[in-house]
Scaffold this active site. Structure first.
Site, PDB file in Angstrom:
ATOM      1  N   ASP A 133       0.819  -1.199   0.048  1.00  0.00           N
ATOM      2  CA  ASP A 133      -0.109   0.048   0.045  1.00  0.00           C
ATOM      3  C   ASP A 133       0.744   1.256  -0.054  1.00  0.00           C
ATOM      4  O   ASP A 133       1.675   1.455   0.939  1.00  0.00           O
ATOM      5  CB  ASP A 133      -0.843  -0.071   1.161  1.00  0.00           C
ATOM      6  CG  ASP A 133      -1.919   0.900   1.162  1.00  0.00           C
ATOM      7  OD1 ASP A 133      -1.797   2.246   0.588  1.00  0.00           O
ATOM      8  OD2 ASP A 133      -3.165   0.694   1.481  1.00  0.00           O
ATOM      9  N   PHE A 176      -3.187  -6.737 -10.878  1.00  0.00           N
ATOM     10  CA  PHE A 176      -2.732  -5.465 -10.217  1.00  0.00           C
ATOM     11  C   PHE A 176      -1.576  -4.941 -11.077  1.00  0.00           C
ATOM     12  O   PHE A 176      -1.584  -3.597 -11.552  1.00  0.00           O
ATOM     13  CB  PHE A 176      -2.346  -5.846  -8.732  1.00  0.00           C
ATOM     14  CG  PHE A 176      -1.882  -4.499  -8.314  1.00  0.00           C
ATOM     15  CD1 PHE A 176      -3.068  -3.578  -7.492  1.00  0.00           C
ATOM     16  CD2 PHE A 176      -0.725  -3.886  -7.960  1.00  0.00           C
ATOM     17  CE1 PHE A 176      -2.513  -2.615  -6.724  1.00  0.00           C
ATOM     18  CE2 PHE A 176      -0.306  -2.896  -7.451  1.00  0.00           C
ATOM     19  CZ  PHE A 176      -1.205  -2.179  -6.904  1.00  0.00           C
ATOM     20  N   GLU A 177      -0.515  -5.551 -11.385  1.00  0.00           N
ATOM     21  CA  GLU A 177       0.562  -5.257 -12.061  1.00  0.00           C
ATOM     22  C   GLU A 177       0.117  -4.623 -13.491  1.00  0.00           C
ATOM     23  O   GLU A 177       0.608  -3.553 -13.932  1.00  0.00           O
ATOM     24  CB  GLU A 177       1.684  -6.079 -12.007  1.00  0.00           C
ATOM     25  CG  GLU A 177       2.873  -5.516 -12.520  1.00  0.00           C
ATOM     26  CD  GLU A 177       4.237  -6.374 -12.472  1.00  0.00           C
ATOM     27  OE1 GLU A 177       5.103  -6.304 -13.157  1.00  0.00           O
ATOM     28  OE2 GLU A 177       3.888  -7.319 -11.929  1.00  0.00           O
TER      29      GLU A 177
END
Length: 276
Positions: A158, A257-258
């Site tokens: 995060d 996500f990447e």
């Protein structure tokens, strides 16, 4: 889990006084659909370590420790142990466990849906070299005996982009101490972020340490002043300096996500720090 947002948790010191801890995550509940509930019921006893202080707690229970003898007992072998912190939906750690049956893996995740989905993927694959700890990573790393871990992975933590929240970023000197304590000589801490300001933060925390060596070979240019949500547009005009980072870690799968980060034009920063 506890609904809502919390900046920390309360504990007591030896004198009974409350001690406020800054957490690197937001505590929130996540609803499990029927599929994930079944996964938790079917695979929880197989994959979830008894590390939590109690139902709904993310604190490590008193007396919990993880040493080499515990690895043999819990995984059934003395294979090298890799700990991934913040495994999300489990895509990367499960793929790694599938590709590397000669290695033990520990997935550390706090959110219910991610934990259950990791169980689902692992159960479908019949993995026997993966375990999951649903606890605060900072406490867990402190409970690991010296030299127990071969590698620690922290991919896309995060970013806490607001300047006042930078203290919540998981990469901090005290956490680096705990990671180093868990690693054997020559052990590796691998990190990745798609946030330029977090990359600067990693360099500031890690590059000056005497117990880790930056193994990077790639030169990158970064602003030498921190930016947050309020002034991110100023980053390009700030003074820059060269830093050394790593090639993309081949052992990390390209997660959803990447992919989103790459599609939005973000640059991925990889780091490899070897314990010395």
């Amino acid at each position: 889990m506890i609904d809502g947002v919390s900046g920390g948790s309360e504990r007591s010191d030896s004198g009974g006084r409350p001690v406020h801890r800054v957490l690197s995550f937001v505590r929130r509940s996540g609803r499990l659909d029927a599929r994930l509930r079944r996964a938790r019921e079917n695979y929880g006893s197989r994959y979830l370590l008894d590390a939590s202080a109690g139902a709904g707690s993310l604190d490590v229970r008193p007396g919990f420790s993880l040493g080499q003898s515990d690895v043999v007992r819990l995984w059934g072998s003395d294979r090298p142990l890799v700990v991934e912190i913040g495994t999300g939906q489990g895509e990367n750690v499960v793929a790694a466990a599938q590709r590397n049956p000669e290695t033990n893996f520990l997935a550390v995740e706090v959110y219910d849906p991610g934990v259950a989905h990791t169980m689902l993927l692992a159960g479908k694959s019949g993995l026997d070299n993966l375990r999951i700890a649903q606890v605060n990573a900072t406490d867990l790393m402190a409970a690991i005996a010296p030299g127990t871990v071969a590698e620690v992975w922290t991919f896309f933590p995060d970013p806490w982009p607001k300047m006042r929240h930078h203290k919540r970023r998981i990469v901090q000197p005290a956490f680096a101490d705990a990671v180093r304590g868990s690693l054997g000589e020559g052990g590796v801490w691998r990190l990745a972020t798609d946030i330029e300001d977090y990359a600067l933060h990693v360099h500031e925390v890690m590059d000056g340490r005497g117990d880790f060596l930056n193994q990077g070979t790639v030169t990158v240019s970064l602003p030498v002043e921190h930016v947050g949500k309020g002034n991110a547009q100023e980053a390009a005009s700030l003074p820059h300096a060269d830093f050394v980072e790593s090639e993309r870690f081949a052992g990390r799968v390209l997660t959803n996500f990447e992919r989103k980060g790459l599609r939005s034009g973000r640059v991925i920063h990889d780091f490899t720090y070897r314990a010395v």
